[in-house]
Motif scaffolding. Structure first.
Motif, PDB file in Angstrom:
ATOM      1  N   PRO A  82       5.744  -0.656   2.720  1.00 24.25           N
ATOM      2  CA  PRO A  82       6.359  -0.833   1.323  1.00 24.25           C
ATOM      3  C   PRO A  82       7.634  -0.216   1.188  1.00 24.25           C
ATOM      4  O   PRO A  82       8.122  -0.233   0.169  1.00 24.25           O
ATOM      5  CB  PRO A  82       5.187  -0.301   0.513  1.00 24.25           C
ATOM      6  CG  PRO A  82       4.369   0.806   1.661  1.00 24.25           C
ATOM      7  CD  PRO A  82       4.910   0.293   3.005  1.00 24.25           C
ATOM      8  N   LEU A  83       8.153   0.843   1.986  1.00 21.21           N
ATOM      9  CA  LEU A  83       9.319   1.610   1.533  1.00 21.21           C
ATOM     10  C   LEU A  83      10.672   0.956   2.151  1.00 21.21           C
ATOM     11  O   LEU A  83      10.589   0.634   3.394  1.00 21.21           O
ATOM     12  CB  LEU A  83       8.824   2.974   1.888  1.00 21.21           C
ATOM     13  CG  LEU A  83       7.927   3.664   1.283  1.00 21.21           C
ATOM     14  CD1 LEU A  83       7.714   5.252   1.645  1.00 21.21           C
ATOM     15  CD2 LEU A  83       8.147   3.671  -0.325  1.00 21.21           C
ATOM     16  N   CYS A  84      11.617   1.114   1.598  1.00 23.68           N
ATOM     17  CA  CYS A  84      12.983   0.872   2.275  1.00 23.68           C
ATOM     18  C   CYS A  84      13.513   1.615   3.147  1.00 23.68           C
ATOM     19  O   CYS A  84      13.290   3.003   3.069  1.00 23.68           O
ATOM     20  CB  CYS A  84      13.976   0.947   1.025  1.00 23.68           C
ATOM     21  SG  CYS A  84      15.806   0.610   1.620  1.00 23.68           S
ATOM     22  N   VAL A  85      13.476   1.348   4.550  1.00 26.39           N
ATOM     23  CA  VAL A  85      13.765   2.131   5.607  1.00 26.39           C
ATOM     24  C   VAL A  85      15.256   3.041   5.349  1.00 26.39           C
ATOM     25  O   VAL A  85      15.319   3.921   5.824  1.00 26.39           O
ATOM     26  CB  VAL A  85      13.785   1.291   7.096  1.00 26.39           C
ATOM     27  CG1 VAL A  85      12.456   0.545   7.131  1.00 26.39           C
ATOM     28  CG2 VAL A  85      14.737   0.357   7.009  1.00 26.39           C
ATOM     29  N   SER A  86      16.182   2.227   4.940  1.00 29.71           N
ATOM     30  CA  SER A  86      17.413   2.856   4.752  1.00 29.71           C
ATOM     31  C   SER A  86      17.421   4.014   3.801  1.00 29.71           C
ATOM     32  O   SER A  86      18.127   5.080   4.000  1.00 29.71           O
ATOM     33  CB  SER A  86      18.432   1.677   4.335  1.00 29.71           C
ATOM     34  OG  SER A  86      19.802   2.261   4.092  1.00 29.71           O
ATOM     35  N   CYS A  87      16.839   3.773   2.671  1.00 34.00           N
ATOM     36  CA  CYS A  87      16.632   4.841   1.754  1.00 34.00           C
ATOM     37  C   CYS A  87      15.617   6.003   2.180  1.00 34.00           C
ATOM     38  O   CYS A  87      16.210   7.112   2.064  1.00 34.00           O
ATOM     39  CB  CYS A  87      15.974   4.410   0.266  1.00 34.00           C
ATOM     40  SG  CYS A  87      16.964   3.165  -0.421  1.00 34.00           S
ATOM     41  N   GLU A  88      14.813   5.559   3.018  1.00 34.97           N
ATOM     42  CA  GLU A  88      13.961   6.689   3.502  1.00 34.97           C
ATOM     43  C   GLU A  88      14.561   7.399   4.476  1.00 34.97           C
ATOM     44  O   GLU A  88      14.401   8.872   4.504  1.00 34.97           O
ATOM     45  CB  GLU A  88      12.672   5.644   4.079  1.00 34.97           C
ATOM     46  CG  GLU A  88      11.432   6.590   4.637  1.00 34.97           C
ATOM     47  CD  GLU A  88      10.247   6.005   5.101  1.00 34.97           C
ATOM     48  OE1 GLU A  88       9.137   6.637   5.135  1.00 34.97           O
ATOM     49  OE2 GLU A  88      10.386   4.780   5.382  1.00 34.97           O
ATOM     50  N   ARG A  94      12.084   4.788  -1.820  1.00 35.13           N
ATOM     51  CA  ARG A  94      11.983   3.576  -2.906  1.00 35.13           C
ATOM     52  C   ARG A  94      11.348   2.287  -2.137  1.00 35.13           C
ATOM     53  O   ARG A  94      11.187   2.231  -1.172  1.00 35.13           O
ATOM     54  CB  ARG A  94      13.420   3.256  -2.935  1.00 35.13           C
ATOM     55  CG  ARG A  94      13.804   2.041  -3.970  1.00 35.13           C
ATOM     56  CD  ARG A  94      15.514   1.921  -4.072  1.00 35.13           C
ATOM     57  NE  ARG A  94      15.925   2.984  -4.795  1.00 35.13           N
ATOM     58  CZ  ARG A  94      17.258   3.193  -4.630  1.00 35.13           C
ATOM     59  NH1 ARG A  94      18.160   2.670  -3.924  1.00 35.13           N
ATOM     60  NH2 ARG A  94      17.866   4.131  -5.220  1.00 35.13           N
ATOM     61  N   LYS A  95      10.769   1.536  -3.110  1.00 39.84           N
ATOM     62  CA  LYS A  95       9.950   0.446  -2.657  1.00 39.84           C
ATOM     63  C   LYS A  95      10.947  -0.829  -2.101  1.00 39.84           C
ATOM     64  O   LYS A  95      11.958  -1.100  -2.685  1.00 39.84           O
ATOM     65  CB  LYS A  95       9.212  -0.313  -3.995  1.00 39.84           C
ATOM     66  CG  LYS A  95       8.730  -1.452  -3.788  1.00 39.84           C
ATOM     67  CD  LYS A  95       8.216  -2.298  -5.353  1.00 39.84           C
ATOM     68  CE  LYS A  95       9.018  -2.811  -5.977  1.00 39.84           C
ATOM     69  NZ  LYS A  95       9.502  -4.296  -5.286  1.00 39.84           N
ATOM     70  N   GLY A  96      10.274  -1.154  -1.066  1.00 39.88           N
ATOM     71  CA  GLY A  96      11.135  -2.197  -0.460  1.00 39.88           C
ATOM     72  C   GLY A  96      11.061  -3.625  -1.224  1.00 39.88           C
ATOM     73  O   GLY A  96       9.951  -3.777  -1.419  1.00 39.88           O
ATOM     74  N   ASP A  97      12.004  -4.175  -1.449  1.00 44.93           N
ATOM     75  CA  ASP A  97      12.087  -5.448  -2.096  1.00 44.93           C
ATOM     76  C   ASP A  97      12.042  -6.712  -1.178  1.00 44.93           C
ATOM     77  O   ASP A  97      11.286  -7.745  -1.754  1.00 44.93           O
ATOM     78  CB  ASP A  97      13.194  -5.381  -2.981  1.00 44.93           C
ATOM     79  CG  ASP A  97      13.141  -4.598  -3.980  1.00 44.93           C
ATOM     80  OD1 ASP A  97      12.109  -4.345  -4.721  1.00 44.93           O
ATOM     81  OD2 ASP A  97      14.202  -3.956  -4.354  1.00 44.93           O
ATOM     82  N   LEU A  98      12.331  -6.460  -0.239  1.00 47.30           N
ATOM     83  CA  LEU A  98      12.304  -7.908   0.894  1.00 47.30           C
ATOM     84  C   LEU A  98      12.269  -7.286   2.129  1.00 47.30           C
ATOM     85  O   LEU A  98      12.616  -6.298   2.668  1.00 47.30           O
ATOM     86  CB  LEU A  98      13.685  -8.683   0.454  1.00 47.30           C
ATOM     87  CG  LEU A  98      15.103  -8.113   0.515  1.00 47.30           C
ATOM     88  CD1 LEU A  98      15.585  -7.935   1.780  1.00 47.30           C
ATOM     89  CD2 LEU A  98      16.043  -8.875  -0.535  1.00 47.30           C
ATOM     90  N   VAL A  99      11.997  -8.297   3.044  1.00 48.18           N
ATOM     91  CA  VAL A  99      12.253  -7.912   4.699  1.00 48.18           C
ATOM     92  C   VAL A  99      13.342  -8.685   5.089  1.00 48.18           C
ATOM     93  O   VAL A  99      13.863  -9.857   4.868  1.00 48.18           O
ATOM     94  CB  VAL A  99      10.966  -8.780   5.261  1.00 48.18           C
ATOM     95  CG1 VAL A  99      10.879  -8.505   6.715  1.00 48.18           C
ATOM     96  CG2 VAL A  99       9.772  -8.197   4.530  1.00 48.18           C
TER      97      VAL A  99
END
Length: 144
Positions: A82-88, A94-99
């Motif tokens: 569920p989390l954005c890999v770049s932000c993480e 931050r929540k991942g919005d898309l794949v």
């Protein structure tokens, strides 16, 4: 008592307007004034959709992203990651919005449904990555 207010419906416009209006004075032109205008806009959208779906370069990718296999895989991926890999990677949760495909489909079509080639991203990070890859591709094309 005054009317409730909301933002203009034009993307990015921060003008507050009365709740019973859709656009501010600056963007009022976007509002269809008659049935003929709505019909004209519909025909333009239909033509754009048809052109993108049948295009030699874009069609294959557009059809893939609308396929049941991709929709199921991407939905499942977001549930599991569920989390954005770049932000993480920068310590931000931050929540991942898309794949996103790590290796773009244009570079390796065979990896389109490979789970090892997927990552969850927020819209902002995805747009940055896409912009960078687009410019890299353009630079390579200019060198040839």
């Amino acid at each position: 008592m005054s009317k409730p207010m909301h933002l203009c419906n034009h993307p990015g416009c921060m003008t507050l307007i009365p709740y019973d209006q859709r656009y501010c004075e600056k963007h009022e032109y976007r509002k269809p004034t008659s049935y003929a205008d709505k019909e004209q806009r519909h025909l333009m959208n239909k033509a754009t959709y048809h052109r993108r779906m049948t295009s030699k370069h874009e069609g294959k990718y557009q059809r893939f992203y609308r396929s049941t296999a991709w929709k199921k895989l991407s939905h499942h991926w977001l549930m599991m990651h569920p989390l954005c890999v770049s932000c993480e990677a920068h310590g931000i949760y931050r929540k991942g919005d898309l794949v996103d495909h790590i290796v773009e489909l244009r570079d390796d079509w065979s990896k389109r449904l490979d789970p090892d080639n997927l990552e969850a991203m927020c819209i902002s990070c995805h747009n940055k990555k896409t912009w960078q890859e687009k410019h890299k591709r353009a630079a390579k094309h200019e060198q040839k």
